[in-house]
Scaffold this motif. Structure first.
Motif, PDB file in Angstrom:
ATOM      1  N   ASN A  87       0.787  -1.235   0.000  1.00 57.10           N
ATOM      2  CA  ASN A  87       0.000   0.000   0.000  1.00 57.10           C
ATOM      3  C   ASN A  87       0.821   1.289   0.000  1.00 57.10           C
ATOM      4  OD1 ASN A  87      -2.577  -1.302   0.048  1.00 57.10           O
ATOM      5  ND2 ASN A  87      -2.108  -1.893   2.150  1.00 57.10           N
ATOM      6  N   PHE A  88       2.128   1.190  -0.208  1.00 57.32           N
ATOM      7  CA  PHE A  88       2.960   2.384  -0.368  1.00 57.32           C
ATOM      8  C   PHE A  88       4.142   2.004  -1.255  1.00 57.32           C
ATOM      9  CE2 PHE A  88       4.870   0.322   3.302  1.00 57.32           C
ATOM     10  CZ  PHE A  88       6.234   0.507   3.129  1.00 57.32           C
ATOM     11  N   THR A  89       4.795   3.016  -1.781  1.00 55.47           N
ATOM     12  CA  THR A  89       5.951   2.748  -2.634  1.00 55.47           C
ATOM     13  C   THR A  89       7.188   3.419  -2.047  1.00 55.47           C
ATOM     14  OG1 THR A  89       5.491   4.669  -4.018  1.00 55.47           O
ATOM     15  CG2 THR A  89       4.571   2.560  -4.744  1.00 55.47           C
ATOM     16  N   ALA A  90       8.291   2.735  -2.201  1.00 51.42           N
ATOM     17  CA  ALA A  90       9.581   3.254  -1.765  1.00 51.42           C
ATOM     18  C   ALA A  90      10.655   2.388  -2.400  1.00 51.42           C
ATOM     19  CB  ALA A  90       9.705   3.206  -0.242  1.00 51.42           C
ATOM     20  N   PRO A  91      11.806   2.960  -2.659  1.00 53.47           N
ATOM     21  CA  PRO A  91      12.905   2.117  -3.121  1.00 53.47           C
ATOM     22  C   PRO A  91      13.353   1.204  -1.981  1.00 53.47           C
ATOM     23  CG  PRO A  91      13.663   4.355  -2.765  1.00 53.47           C
ATOM     24  CD  PRO A  91      12.184   4.361  -2.550  1.00 53.47           C
ATOM     25  N   TYR A  92      14.043   0.141  -2.343  1.00 54.01           N
ATOM     26  CA  TYR A  92      14.521  -0.774  -1.312  1.00 54.01           C
ATOM     27  C   TYR A  92      15.805  -1.445  -1.757  1.00 54.01           C
ATOM     28  CZ  TYR A  92      12.497  -4.468  -4.228  1.00 54.01           C
ATOM     29  OH  TYR A  92      12.194  -5.301  -5.274  1.00 54.01           O
ATOM     30  N   ILE A  93      16.493  -1.976  -0.769  1.00 59.30           N
ATOM     31  CA  ILE A  93      17.657  -2.824  -1.007  1.00 59.30           C
ATOM     32  C   ILE A  93      17.373  -4.140  -0.304  1.00 59.30           C
ATOM     33  CG2 ILE A  93      20.129  -3.157  -0.589  1.00 59.30           C
ATOM     34  CD1 ILE A  93      20.415  -0.079  -0.685  1.00 59.30           C
TER      35      ILE A  93
ATOM     36  N   PRO B  52      28.638  -1.842   5.674  1.00 57.40           N
ATOM     37  CA  PRO B  52      28.301  -0.426   5.459  1.00 57.40           C
ATOM     38  C   PRO B  52      28.027  -0.072   4.002  1.00 57.40           C
ATOM     39  CG  PRO B  52      30.621  -0.663   6.053  1.00 57.40           C
ATOM     40  CD  PRO B  52      29.990  -2.013   6.208  1.00 57.40           C
ATOM     41  N   GLU B  53      28.476  -0.883   3.074  1.00 57.18           N
ATOM     42  CA  GLU B  53      28.265  -0.577   1.661  1.00 57.18           C
ATOM     43  C   GLU B  53      26.781  -0.470   1.315  1.00 57.18           C
ATOM     44  OE1 GLU B  53      30.472  -3.218  -0.911  1.00 57.18           O
ATOM     45  OE2 GLU B  53      32.287  -2.935   0.291  1.00 57.18           O
ATOM     46  N   ALA B  54      25.950  -1.314   1.924  1.00 55.12           N
ATOM     47  CA  ALA B  54      24.516  -1.255   1.651  1.00 55.12           C
ATOM     48  C   ALA B  54      23.910   0.052   2.153  1.00 55.12           C
ATOM     49  CB  ALA B  54      23.803  -2.441   2.303  1.00 55.12           C
ATOM     50  N   TYR B  55      24.353   0.533   3.279  1.00 52.93           N
ATOM     51  CA  TYR B  55      23.853   1.792   3.836  1.00 52.93           C
ATOM     52  C   TYR B  55      24.270   2.967   2.950  1.00 52.93           C
ATOM     53  CZ  TYR B  55      23.124  -1.014   8.053  1.00 52.93           C
ATOM     54  OH  TYR B  55      22.717  -1.967   8.937  1.00 52.93           O
ATOM     55  N   LEU B  56      25.505   2.933   2.504  1.00 54.21           N
ATOM     56  CA  LEU B  56      25.995   3.999   1.626  1.00 54.21           C
ATOM     57  C   LEU B  56      25.301   3.954   0.271  1.00 54.21           C
ATOM     58  CD1 LEU B  56      29.784   3.838   2.579  1.00 54.21           C
ATOM     59  CD2 LEU B  56      28.072   5.530   3.318  1.00 54.21           C
ATOM     60  N   ARG B  57      25.019   2.759  -0.210  1.00 55.43           N
ATOM     61  CA  ARG B  57      24.255   2.632  -1.456  1.00 55.43           C
ATOM     62  C   ARG B  57      22.849   3.209  -1.274  1.00 55.43           C
ATOM     63  NH1 ARG B  57      23.304  -3.157  -3.691  1.00 55.43           N
ATOM     64  NH2 ARG B  57      21.111  -2.754  -3.575  1.00 55.43           N
ATOM     65  N   ALA B  58      22.279   3.024  -0.095  1.00 55.83           N
ATOM     66  CA  ALA B  58      20.934   3.546   0.178  1.00 55.83           C
ATOM     67  C   ALA B  58      20.898   5.067   0.063  1.00 55.83           C
ATOM     68  CB  ALA B  58      20.462   3.104   1.568  1.00 55.83           C
ATOM     69  N   VAL B  59      21.843   5.755   0.695  1.00 56.99           N
ATOM     70  CA  VAL B  59      21.826   7.223   0.615  1.00 56.99           C
ATOM     71  C   VAL B  59      22.149   7.688  -0.800  1.00 56.99           C
ATOM     72  CG1 VAL B  59      22.235   7.664   3.065  1.00 56.99           C
ATOM     73  CG2 VAL B  59      24.185   7.435   1.544  1.00 56.99           C
ATOM     74  N   ASP B  60      22.975   6.933  -1.505  1.00 54.58           N
ATOM     75  CA  ASP B  60      23.267   7.256  -2.897  1.00 54.58           C
ATOM     76  C   ASP B  60      22.000   7.128  -3.743  1.00 54.58           C
ATOM     77  OD1 ASP B  60      25.136   7.939  -5.013  1.00 54.58           O
ATOM     78  OD2 ASP B  60      24.866   5.869  -5.694  1.00 54.58           O
ATOM     79  N   MET B  61      21.241   6.047  -3.529  1.00 54.50           N
ATOM     80  CA  MET B  61      19.988   5.859  -4.270  1.00 54.50           C
ATOM     81  C   MET B  61      18.999   6.990  -3.992  1.00 54.50           C
ATOM     82  SD  MET B  61      19.360   1.742  -3.791  1.00 54.50           S
ATOM     83  CE  MET B  61      17.674   1.793  -4.410  1.00 54.50           C
ATOM     84  N   LEU B  62      19.022   7.507  -2.769  1.00 53.94           N
ATOM     85  CA  LEU B  62      18.101   8.573  -2.382  1.00 53.94           C
ATOM     86  C   LEU B  62      18.608   9.955  -2.791  1.00 53.94           C
ATOM     87  CD1 LEU B  62      17.109   7.256   1.155  1.00 53.94           C
ATOM     88  CD2 LEU B  62      15.675   7.291  -0.902  1.00 53.94           C
ATOM     89  N   GLY B  63      19.875  10.046  -3.151  1.00 51.87           N
ATOM     90  CA  GLY B  63      20.439  11.337  -3.535  1.00 51.87           C
ATOM     91  C   GLY B  63      20.566  12.288  -2.365  1.00 51.87           C
ATOM     92  N   ILE B  64      20.861  11.738  -1.206  1.00 53.37           N
ATOM     93  CA  ILE B  64      20.932  12.518   0.033  1.00 53.37           C
ATOM     94  C   ILE B  64      22.303  12.310   0.668  1.00 53.37           C
ATOM     95  CG2 ILE B  64      19.999  12.633   2.410  1.00 53.37           C
ATOM     96  CD1 ILE B  64      17.964  13.662   0.553  1.00 53.37           C
ATOM     97  N   PRO B  65      22.936  13.364   1.168  1.00 55.79           N
ATOM     98  CA  PRO B  65      24.181  13.150   1.925  1.00 55.79           C
ATOM     99  C   PRO B  65      23.885  12.313   3.168  1.00 55.79           C
ATOM    100  CG  PRO B  65      23.827  15.494   1.497  1.00 55.79           C
ATOM    101  CD  PRO B  65      22.583  14.779   1.086  1.00 55.79           C
ATOM    102  N   LYS B  66      24.811  11.458   3.555  1.00 54.38           N
ATOM    103  CA  LYS B  66      24.554  10.548   4.675  1.00 54.38           C
ATOM    104  C   LYS B  66      24.249  11.285   5.980  1.00 54.38           C
ATOM    105  CE  LYS B  66      29.427   9.691   5.639  1.00 54.38           C
ATOM    106  NZ  LYS B  66      30.455   8.645   5.678  1.00 54.38           N
ATOM    107  N   GLU B  67      24.715  12.502   6.114  1.00 54.23           N
ATOM    108  CA  GLU B  67      24.434  13.284   7.326  1.00 54.23           C
ATOM    109  C   GLU B  67      22.972  13.725   7.408  1.00 54.23           C
ATOM    110  OE1 GLU B  67      28.528  13.293   6.072  1.00 54.23           O
ATOM    111  OE2 GLU B  67      26.825  14.180   5.025  1.00 54.23           O
ATOM    112  N   ARG B  68      22.252  13.628   6.291  1.00 56.61           N
ATOM    113  CA  ARG B  68      20.848  14.054   6.282  1.00 56.61           C
ATOM    114  C   ARG B  68      19.886  12.869   6.260  1.00 56.61           C
ATOM    115  NH1 ARG B  68      20.081  19.394   2.851  1.00 56.61           N
ATOM    116  NH2 ARG B  68      17.989  18.783   3.371  1.00 56.61           N
TER     117      ARG B  68
END
Length: 176
Positions: A80-86, A94-110
């Protein structure tokens, strides 16, 4: 040594998080674990979680699900909702977490990571340099067996609370 397991904040439930306070601090992305963070392990999404996902997305947050589950499990969860996922993230890598922020286009601090396990979720977020919120794992009523790791996690949270350098690094972000 234990600091790699210390979250920025600890809450009982995702529903106790003041997401407006996080937004006001400049956070723009929320990365969630699924099982025992949003729902009990293996359960389908609930109307309450659906509503929460819509609420935070309407506030302006980008949302991503980061899970060791399969793509099929995650896609069924997001009925019932949409969102990207890994999927099959291999936490605490940590590579998966960094890939997540990269996919979102957000600096990791945000971005903020929200999960229920210190040994995978929080350790991985910390290794990637992401602020993290530890959620008390979801138990079904009457469930008494929780596993040895959960008792160790309790001790880590107790030590975290006593450490002013690491406890409550996100400020006041709880509704209760």
């Amino acid at each position: 040594m234990l600091k790699e397991f210390y979250p920025y904040e600890y809450v009982l439930s995702v529903f106790d998080i003041d997401f407006q306070a996080l937004f006001d601090q400049g956070f723009r992305a929320l990365i969630f674990d699924i099982d025992n963070t949003l729902v009990h392990h293996g359960d389908p999404c609930t109307p309450e979680v659906d509503a929460l996902m819509h609420k935070v997305q309407d506030m302006g947050f980008k949302v991503l699900l980061l899970s060791d589950n399969t793509a099929e499990r995650i896609e069924a969860f997001m009925e019932n909702f949409t969102a990207p996922y890994i999927d099959d993230a291999g936490k605490p890598n940590p590579e998966a977490y960094l890939r997540a922020v990269d996919m979102l286009g957000i600096p990791k601090e945000r971005a903020v990571y929200i999960g229920d396990q210190v040994f995978t979720d929080i350790r991985g977020a910390n290794a990637a340099g992401l602020p993290s919120i530890l959620v008390h794992f979801i138990q079904v009523p009457g469930e008494t067996k929780i596993g040895k790791k959960r008792y160790i996690e309790k001790m880590i949270v107790k030590m975290w609370r006593k450490n002013p350098t690491y406890a409550h690094r996100l400020g006041s972000i709880t509704l209760v």
